[in-house]
Design an enzyme around this catalytic site. Structure first.
Site, PDB file in Angstrom:
ATOM      1  CG  HIS A 133       1.102 -21.242  47.460  1.00 24.86           C
ATOM      2  ND1 HIS A 133       1.533 -20.256  46.602  1.00 24.86           N
ATOM      3  CD2 HIS A 133      -0.260 -21.244  47.370  1.00 24.86           C
ATOM      4  CE1 HIS A 133       0.475 -19.687  46.027  1.00 24.86           C
ATOM      5  NE2 HIS A 133      -0.612 -20.265  46.479  1.00 24.86           N
TER       6      HIS A 133
ATOM      7  CG  ASP B 223      -6.316 -26.476  50.594  1.00 26.97           C
ATOM      8  OD1 ASP B 223      -6.945 -27.257  49.854  1.00 26.97           O
ATOM      9  OD2 ASP B 223      -6.172 -25.258  50.344  1.00 26.97           O
TER      10      ASP B 223
ATOM     11  CG  HIS C  96      -6.627 -16.652  50.088  1.00 28.10           C
ATOM     12  ND1 HIS C  96      -7.939 -17.054  50.079  1.00 28.10           N
ATOM     13  CD2 HIS C  96      -6.114 -17.080  51.282  1.00 28.10           C
ATOM     14  CE1 HIS C  96      -8.209 -17.710  51.199  1.00 28.10           C
ATOM     15  NE2 HIS C  96      -7.123 -17.718  51.970  1.00 28.10           N
TER      16      HIS C  96
ATOM     17  CG  HIS D  91      -6.844 -22.231  41.408  1.00 25.44           C
ATOM     18  ND1 HIS D  91      -5.583 -21.788  41.718  1.00 25.44           N
ATOM     19  CD2 HIS D  91      -7.411 -22.550  42.603  1.00 25.44           C
ATOM     20  CE1 HIS D  91      -5.399 -21.845  43.035  1.00 25.44           C
ATOM     21  NE2 HIS D  91      -6.498 -22.306  43.589  1.00 25.44           N
TER      22      HIS D  91
ATOM     23  NE  ARG E 159      -7.149 -22.585  52.511  1.00 32.08           N
ATOM     24  CZ  ARG E 159      -5.849 -22.528  52.743  1.00 32.08           C
ATOM     25  NH1 ARG E 159      -5.326 -21.440  53.278  1.00 32.08           N
ATOM     26  NH2 ARG E 159      -5.052 -23.546  52.466  1.00 32.08           N
TER      27      ARG E 159
ATOM     28  CE1 TYR F 164      -4.801 -19.124  55.878  1.00 32.92           C
ATOM     29  CE2 TYR F 164      -5.539 -17.041  54.915  1.00 32.92           C
ATOM     30  CZ  TYR F 164      -5.621 -18.425  55.000  1.00 32.92           C
ATOM     31  OH  TYR F 164      -6.512 -19.104  54.208  1.00 32.92           O
TER      32      TYR F 164
ATOM     33  CD  GLU G 287     -10.196 -21.197  48.586  1.00 34.62           C
ATOM     34  OE1 GLU G 287      -9.146 -21.433  49.197  1.00 34.62           O
ATOM     35  OE2 GLU G 287     -10.385 -21.537  47.406  1.00 34.62           O
TER      36      GLU G 287
ATOM     37  CG  ASP H 267      17.174 -42.250  34.426  1.00 31.23           C
ATOM     38  OD1 ASP H 267      16.968 -41.910  35.607  1.00 31.23           O
ATOM     39  OD2 ASP H 267      17.691 -43.333  34.107  1.00 31.23           O
TER      40      ASP H 267
ATOM     41  CG  ASP I 244      -9.590 -26.447  46.572  1.00 30.32           C
ATOM     42  OD1 ASP I 244      -8.873 -26.711  47.560  1.00 30.32           O
ATOM     43  OD2 ASP I 244      -9.589 -25.325  46.017  1.00 30.32           O
TER      44      ASP I 244
ATOM     45  CG  HIS J 159     -10.672 -21.300  43.250  1.00 31.76           C
ATOM     46  ND1 HIS J 159     -10.870 -22.605  42.873  1.00 31.76           N
ATOM     47  CD2 HIS J 159     -10.110 -21.359  44.496  1.00 31.76           C
ATOM     48  CE1 HIS J 159     -10.419 -23.406  43.839  1.00 31.76           C
ATOM     49  NE2 HIS J 159      -9.975 -22.689  44.844  1.00 31.76           N
TER      50      HIS J 159
ATOM     51  CD  GLU K 165     -10.746 -24.618  49.359  1.00 27.25           C
ATOM     52  OE1 GLU K 165      -9.729 -25.074  49.903  1.00 27.25           O
ATOM     53  OE2 GLU K 165     -10.762 -24.192  48.189  1.00 27.25           O
TER      54      GLU K 165
HETATM   55  N1  GLY Z   1      -5.995 -25.628  47.271  1.00 29.22           N
HETATM   56  C1  GLY Z   1      -5.884 -24.430  46.546  1.00 29.22           C
HETATM   57  C2  GLY Z   1      -6.943 -23.522  46.848  1.00 29.22           C
HETATM   58  O1  GLY Z   1      -7.631 -23.657  47.839  1.00 29.22           O
HETATM   59  O2  GLY Z   1      -7.234 -22.637  46.098  1.00 29.22           O
HETATM   60 MN    MN Z   2      -9.528 -23.428  46.784  1.00 30.12          MN
HETATM   61 MN    MN Z   3      -7.894 -25.466  48.813  1.00 33.64          MN
END
Ligand code: GLY
Ligand code: MN
Ligand code: MN
Length: 440
Positions: free
Chosen positions: A243, A260, A350, A361, A406, A388, A384, A40, A271, A354, A408
């Site tokens: 992810h 991140d 990737h 996003h 990364r 990897y 970004e 619940d 972000d 974005h 960003e």
């Molecule tokens: N945190 C998601 C991205 O960097 O797109």
């Molecule tokens: Mn991002």
């Molecule tokens: Mn990010």
């Protein structure tokens, strides 16, 4: 730090703009619903982004109807006030609250939707409505269309067109107002404080969730009630998992930590990603790889200006990353040809950018009819790049396995170029190293 809120006036102007695009029809947008977590207990509710953008209303199970040809064009269906609910779960607006505080011209109980909505839509033959987002509302609309078609077919006065308003809404959301930019700046400044604390608390032997707690404590202290998305606090090979959100590993001496994260401020999110060595010193190999990603990122940010596209920024990035992969011996051959073949995809899987805003996003197409969206002042995007080297890629040299990097930043497009809104978070090697672990 200025904290601006989007005011009722802004929401009202947004509705007017949407109606000016959709004058020939009624527009319907639904709020979100609660979603069960276990037994619940629900997940924390966060309003559906488009609905919030036009209403500022934060409760679930509501429906906004815009009727441009009516004397009362802004109609809301919502849950009536319920004393027991309010005692158990907290305040709710009810019909009266929505009428008094949200500028609606008419408000009805959501329970009346099935018989009141057909009345409101009489006289409209066009409906701006995104099918497929809300199965219950889809069914309500479908029933209205069916019954009007059979009941009024002889005078032609029935809904003959259902048009998705998404592209119009996305185009509106893509260009940020000064108030929206201010909120993004605040979210980014708060996130900056969190990253600095996370750097200061990093030390071998701690757990990822402890660093997450330090980071998010700064977010909450500064007035951000939630994150824009679950924080990624990823050490060692976890930094190669795009992810990753488990955040439950121990930080190991010699590994990197990738964070991140983004604080959300009145529905606008940062972000940002940074990567640093857990023990305070990059190894030579980590330095080499980090320097490639940093060079790619700085070059790509320099490319952000009016008329550039997310595609052109990505091309700059992958060219620099490919050169770097050749330098460290992971690719061989001609850069241009390798870029064309997307040989970098094994280590950079990737995109570079974005849109950023209410959604991490954010709304807006990258290209349409084979033509890429040109950057304009007022757009905000991320840059970004990353590399990897997952331990699951068998052919990698052992010493590279587990290195994920990364970097960003969040970039505002201006008339003459851009402003890096997250530039205060250090990313040069000699700026980062002295900050690591000094509070741990
Ligand atoms: N945190 C998601 C991205 O960097 O797109
Ligand atoms: Mn991002
Ligand atoms: Mn990010």
């Amino acid at each position: 730090m200025t904290i601006n809120k989007i005011e009722q006036n802004d929401f009202s102007n947004r509705r007017k703009t949407l109606m000016s695009h959709n004058m020939d029809g009624a527009t319907i947008i639904a709020a979100g619903h609660n979603s069960p977590r276990n037994h619940d207990v629900n997940h924390q509710f966060r309003q559906q982004s488009d609905f919030w953008y036009f209403t500022g209303f934060e409760e679930p199970d509501a429906v906004m109807v815009l009727l441009p040809n009516d004397t009362k064009p802004y109609v809301m269906f919502t849950t009536p006030f319920d004393q027991t609910f309010a005692i158990w779960n907290g305040p709710m607006e009810g019909i009266e609250g929505i009428q008094n505080d949200y500028g609606v011209d008419a408000a009805y109980s959501i329970k009346e939707l099935t018989h009141k909505l057909p009345e409101l839509l009489k006289g409209y033959t066009k409906l701006y409505f995104s099918i497929g987002l809300d199965p219950i509302l889809d069914q309500v609309i479908s029933n209205i269309v069916t019954s009007r078609r059979s009941g009024a077919a002889r005078d032609g006065n029935y809904i003959t067109n259902i048009i998705d308003p998404k592209q119009t809404i996305d185009n509106m959301r893509l260009l940020k107002s000064q108030n929206e930019i201010n909120l993004l700046k605040t979210a980014i400044d708060i996130t900056t404080d969190g990253f600095n604390k996370a750097l200061n608390f990093t030390k071998p032997g701690k757990f990822e969730y402890e660093i997450q707690a330090e980071l998010e404590k700064e977010f909450r202290k500064a007035g951000s009630v939630r994150n824009g998305y679950p924080s990624i606090v990823a050490s060692g090979n976890n930094s190669c998992v795009l992810h990753y959100t488990n955040n439950n590993s121990e930080l190991k001496n010699g590994d990197l930590l990738l964070i991140d994260a983004g604080a959300e401020m009145d529905y606008y999110t940062a972000d940002i990603t940074r990567t640093w060595p857990i023990n305070g010193n990059f190894t030579d190999l980590q330095k080499d790889i980090y320097s490639i990603v940093l060079e790619a990122q700085i070059k790509a940010i320099n490319d952000v200006k009016p008329e550039a596209t997310i595609d052109s920024i990505n091309k700059t990035t992958v060219t620099t990353l490919t050169d770097g992969l050749i330098q460290i011996g992971l690719l061989t051959g001609n850069t241009e040809k390798l870029v064309e073949e997307k040989a970098y995809r094994k280590y950079y899987m990737h995109g570079t950018s974005h849109w950023l805003g209410i959604d991490v996003h954010d709304a807006g197409v990258y290209s349409k009819n084979n033509s890429f969206t040109k950057l304009k002042p007022g757009m905000v995007l991320t840059v970004e790049p990353g590399l990897y080297f997952s331990k699951y890629i068998d052919e990698l040299p052992q010493e590279m396995k587990g290195i994920g990097i990364r970097i960003e930043d969040n970039i505002l497009v201006t008339k003459t170029g851009n402003i890096n809104l997250s530039q205060k978070i250090p990313k040069e090697i000699d700026e980062i190293e002295p900050l690591i672990g000094i509070l741990s």
